[in-house]
Design a protein around this motif. Structure first.
Motif, PDB file in Angstrom:
ATOM      1  N   LYS A 366       0.850  -1.186   0.000  1.00 52.25           N
ATOM      2  CA  LYS A 366       0.000   0.000   0.000  1.00 52.25           C
ATOM      3  C   LYS A 366       0.888   1.238   0.000  1.00 52.25           C
ATOM      4  N   LEU A 367       0.396   2.292  -0.666  1.00 48.85           N
ATOM      5  CA  LEU A 367       1.079   3.577  -0.648  1.00 48.85           C
ATOM      6  C   LEU A 367       0.393   4.457   0.396  1.00 48.85           C
ATOM      7  N   ILE A 368       1.141   4.868   1.401  1.00 50.65           N
ATOM      8  CA  ILE A 368       0.591   5.666   2.490  1.00 50.65           C
ATOM      9  C   ILE A 368       1.190   7.070   2.409  1.00 50.65           C
ATOM     10  N   PRO A 369       0.348   8.109   2.285  1.00 51.39           N
ATOM     11  CA  PRO A 369       0.890   9.480   2.289  1.00 51.39           C
ATOM     12  C   PRO A 369       1.881   9.673   3.434  1.00 51.39           C
ATOM     13  N   GLU A 370       2.978  10.353   3.148  1.00 56.91           N
ATOM     14  CA  GLU A 370       4.134  10.390   4.037  1.00 56.91           C
ATOM     15  C   GLU A 370       3.802  10.801   5.467  1.00 56.91           C
ATOM     16  N   HIS A 371       2.867  11.711   5.660  1.00 51.50           N
ATOM     17  CA  HIS A 371       2.610  12.230   6.995  1.00 51.50           C
ATOM     18  C   HIS A 371       1.360  11.619   7.632  1.00 51.50           C
ATOM     19  N   GLU A 372       0.797  10.563   7.023  1.00 57.77           N
ATOM     20  CA  GLU A 372      -0.362   9.904   7.611  1.00 57.77           C
ATOM     21  C   GLU A 372       0.059   8.718   8.471  1.00 57.77           C
ATOM     22  N   ALA A 373      -0.826   8.328   9.383  1.00 57.90           N
ATOM     23  CA  ALA A 373      -0.560   7.166  10.234  1.00 57.90           C
ATOM     24  C   ALA A 373      -0.641   5.879   9.408  1.00 57.90           C
ATOM     25  N   LEU A 374       0.162   4.902   9.789  1.00 64.38           N
ATOM     26  CA  LEU A 374       0.141   3.612   9.095  1.00 64.38           C
ATOM     27  C   LEU A 374      -1.056   2.779   9.546  1.00 64.38           C
ATOM     28  N   PRO A 375      -1.692   2.036   8.638  1.00 64.20           N
ATOM     29  CA  PRO A 375      -2.689   1.034   9.069  1.00 64.20           C
ATOM     30  C   PRO A 375      -2.012   0.002   9.966  1.00 64.20           C
ATOM     31  N   LEU A 376      -2.770  -0.581  10.879  1.00 62.08           N
ATOM     32  CA  LEU A 376      -2.186  -1.499  11.849  1.00 62.08           C
ATOM     33  C   LEU A 376      -1.542  -2.724  11.210  1.00 62.08           C
ATOM     34  N   ASP A 377      -2.052  -3.143  10.049  1.00 60.81           N
ATOM     35  CA  ASP A 377      -1.505  -4.360   9.431  1.00 60.81           C
ATOM     36  C   ASP A 377      -0.372  -4.068   8.455  1.00 60.81           C
ATOM     37  N   GLN A 378      -0.017  -2.816   8.237  1.00 57.79           N
ATOM     38  CA  GLN A 378       1.025  -2.464   7.275  1.00 57.79           C
ATOM     39  C   GLN A 378       2.297  -2.025   7.987  1.00 57.79           C
ATOM     40  N   SER A 379       3.427  -2.447   7.433  1.00 58.38           N
ATOM     41  CA  SER A 379       4.732  -2.037   7.954  1.00 58.38           C
ATOM     42  C   SER A 379       5.558  -1.427   6.828  1.00 58.38           C
ATOM     43  N   PRO A 380       6.354  -0.414   7.129  1.00 63.94           N
ATOM     44  CA  PRO A 380       7.155   0.213   6.072  1.00 63.94           C
ATOM     45  C   PRO A 380       8.301  -0.693   5.632  1.00 63.94           C
ATOM     46  N   LEU A 381       8.753  -0.489   4.404  1.00 63.67           N
ATOM     47  CA  LEU A 381       9.946  -1.164   3.905  1.00 63.67           C
ATOM     48  C   LEU A 381      11.167  -0.310   4.247  1.00 63.67           C
ATOM     49  N   VAL A 382      12.272  -0.964   4.534  1.00 61.56           N
ATOM     50  CA  VAL A 382      13.481  -0.263   4.953  1.00 61.56           C
ATOM     51  C   VAL A 382      14.606  -0.542   3.962  1.00 61.56           C
ATOM     52  N   PHE A 383      15.262   0.527   3.527  1.00 61.76           N
ATOM     53  CA  PHE A 383      16.410   0.396   2.627  1.00 61.76           C
ATOM     54  C   PHE A 383      17.680   0.502   3.467  1.00 61.76           C
ATOM     55  N   LYS A 384      18.523  -0.537   3.405  1.00 60.16           N
ATOM     56  CA  LYS A 384      19.699  -0.616   4.278  1.00 60.16           C
ATOM     57  C   LYS A 384      20.978  -0.622   3.445  1.00 60.16           C
ATOM     58  N   GLN A 385      22.002   0.037   3.987  1.00 59.19           N
ATOM     59  CA  GLN A 385      23.296   0.048   3.311  1.00 59.19           C
ATOM     60  C   GLN A 385      24.323  -0.713   4.143  1.00 59.19           C
ATOM     61  N   TYR A 386      25.030  -1.634   3.472  1.00 61.88           N
ATOM     62  CA  TYR A 386      26.101  -2.397   4.098  1.00 61.88           C
ATOM     63  C   TYR A 386      27.401  -2.101   3.367  1.00 61.88           C
ATOM     64  N   GLU A 387      28.485  -2.702   3.798  1.00 61.18           N
ATOM     65  CA  GLU A 387      29.767  -2.523   3.128  1.00 61.18           C
ATOM     66  C   GLU A 387      29.728  -3.212   1.767  1.00 61.18           C
ATOM     67  N   GLY A 388      29.654  -2.429   0.705  1.00 61.96           N
ATOM     68  CA  GLY A 388      29.702  -2.969  -0.646  1.00 61.96           C
ATOM     69  C   GLY A 388      28.363  -3.257  -1.294  1.00 61.96           C
ATOM     70  N   PHE A 389      27.261  -3.205  -0.568  1.00 59.55           N
ATOM     71  CA  PHE A 389      25.956  -3.450  -1.182  1.00 59.55           C
ATOM     72  C   PHE A 389      24.850  -2.897  -0.285  1.00 59.55           C
ATOM     73  N   CYS A 390      23.646  -2.848  -0.861  1.00 60.61           N
ATOM     74  CA  CYS A 390      22.460  -2.424  -0.121  1.00 60.61           C
ATOM     75  C   CYS A 390      21.418  -3.532  -0.173  1.00 60.61           C
ATOM     76  N   SER A 391      20.375  -3.408   0.627  1.00 57.92           N
ATOM     77  CA  SER A 391      19.268  -4.367   0.593  1.00 57.92           C
ATOM     78  C   SER A 391      17.996  -3.677   1.050  1.00 57.92           C
ATOM     79  N   MET A 392      16.881  -4.349   0.813  1.00 60.57           N
ATOM     80  CA  MET A 392      15.589  -3.824   1.244  1.00 60.57           C
ATOM     81  C   MET A 392      14.912  -4.889   2.090  1.00 60.57           C
ATOM     82  N   SER A 393      14.284  -4.496   3.178  1.00 57.56           N
ATOM     83  CA  SER A 393      13.717  -5.493   4.086  1.00 57.56           C
ATOM     84  C   SER A 393      12.301  -5.145   4.496  1.00 57.56           C
TER      85      SER A 393
END
Length: 423
Positions: A366-393
């Motif tokens: 789901k696309l949630i407007p940036e400043h709105e509250a998240l629905p209880l069943d939805q969690s944001p995706l996180v973009f992470k940076q490591y040494e030499g590569f990135c990942s999304m979780s």
């Protein structure tokens, strides 16, 4: 029309439907059309042509045990003796029974769609139905040479490219001295559903076999079938991507939005985009609804995969997918690049508004407007940076992108397909 139960035990219910024709049709049910009240397999079509019908309907997924059929035979024999023309008809489990008991029930013609030879795992490699094999009732259940003979005409319809059904056909073929075959490519195990037609059923029952006539009728029926293109497209897409465009160009399609399941729908959308033919008209022909589109100028994609494609959010399939840069540019109204920074929540910009990209445990984004509250069943995706590569979780899961351009969240996160680069 009059109906009566001729025989019943724990495995089968046998119903006689009285008609006015000179032909008796013995119609066998299958795993789907099992015994339910007084219903008979293909009943509407058979009633339309006033056939006398013996409907042998399975109560269980037990493949018409021989003990039940032998007991039943004495109850139906008085009716069988009244007819010179007896035709057996069934698909899958019902096709198996129509062939196996053709001599027992004195059928002159047998029409069997995608029949099995046996479900005994010691006899066939096919394991689709192995869980239903019961040694106590299925001893020597395979079709035997002494159960068929040259006095009977057998017509088998199957898909020669479907490995599981082809195995059964090749084992049945040497047993049948008088057999006709109709090939129905790219339909899998759904041949009976694809060719569901009262008129064609009547042709199978009444007309002498003429290969030219029957293939002509089969082509006419399958092109009107709501199942046909589903199987054809699923089979052809990996090898012949242009086939999708030819079908869209040559057929006046207007499919329902529920026609394709979610997986095949995503494949079709991706294929249209790769062919740069993701027009509103083509999407609507396939019954694909547009939730929203990108109207404003979009930034260049900047999250690259190990396949040298870019990760974007597809507004049609509502999935994260990967495409080459030129494909994204050609389909910019649907494919939205992500707005990411190292070690941050995943966002995207859509028509001048910023959204968080979220997901739930069922994999629904789901696309949630940036400043709105998240629905209880939805969690944001996180973009992470490591040494030499990135990942999304997502929670404890990591995004993995395959070579076909699809993405999946998986438990392991250090594999090559999970490594991303921020350009």
């Amino acid at each position: 029309m009059d109906k009566q139960i001729l025989f019943e035990d724990e495995h089968i219910r046998v119903i006689f439907l009285k008609g006015s024709s000179d032909t008796l049709v013995i119609s066998f049910g299958d795993l789907i059309s099992r015994a339910k009240g007084m219903s008979i397999n293909a009943e509407k079509s058979l009633i339309k042509y006033q056939y006398n019908v013996i409907g042998i309907m399975p109560k269980l997924k037990s493949w018409f045990p021989k003990s039940s059929m032998l007991q039943m035979q004495q109850y139906v024999q008085p009716i069988l003796q009244q007819f010179k023309g007896i035709v057996g008809y069934g698909g899958s489990m019902g096709g198996y029974a129509a062939i196996k008991y053709s001599k027992l029930l004195n059928m002159q013609k047998i029409v069997a769609f995608v029949p099995q030879y046996s479900i005994d795992p010691d006899v066939v490699q096919d394991r689709r139905y192995a869980e239903f094999f019961d040694p106590s009732i299925h001893q020597d259940m395979q079709i035997q040479a002494n159960e068929v003979d040259s006095d009977r005409e057998y017509l088998i319809v199957y898909d020669p490219y479907f490995t599981e059904d082809k195995e059964h056909f090749l084992k049945i073929k040497p047993l049948l001295p008088k057999m006709h075959v109709i090939h129905l490519p790219f339909t899998g195990h759904e041949a009976l559903a694809v060719l569901a037609s009262s008129q064609l059923l009547n042709d199978f029952v009444e007309k002498p076999f003429d290969i030219t006539y029957f293939y002509k009728r089969v082509r006419e029926v399958k092109k009107q079938s709501k199942f046909y293109y589903r199987h054809v497209l699923d089979a052809l897409l990996p090898r012949h991507p242009q086939a999708l465009l030819k079908i869209l160009e040559n057929q006046d399609l207007a499919l329902d939005e529920r026609y394709f399941d979610a997986v095949l729908k995503q494949k079709l959308v991706q294929q249209l985009f790769n062919l740069k033919q993701g027009t509103v008209q083509n999407l609507h022909k396939l019954g694909i609804q547009l939730h929203q589109t990108q109207q404003a100028t979009v930034p260049s994609p900047n999250v690259k995969t190990t396949e040298q494609t870019f990760l974007v959010f597809n507004l049609v399939s509502l999935k994260l997918e990967c495409y080459a840069a030129d494909i994204i540019g050609a389909n910019s109204q649907y494919l939205v690049p992500l707005t990411v920074q190292a070690n941050s929540l995943v966002k995207l910009e859509l028509n001048g508004e910023n959204y968080l990209l979220t997901m739930n445990d069922r994999g629904i984004h789901k696309l949630i407007p940036e400043h709105e509250a998240l629905p209880l069943d939805q969690s944001p995706l996180v973009f992470k940076q490591y040494e030499g590569f990135c990942s999304m979780s997502y929670k404890q899961l990591t995004l993995s992108c395959d070579e076909q351009g699809f993405s999946h969240f998986v438990e392991s996160g250090a594999e090559e397909q999970s490594k991303l680069q921020l350009c």
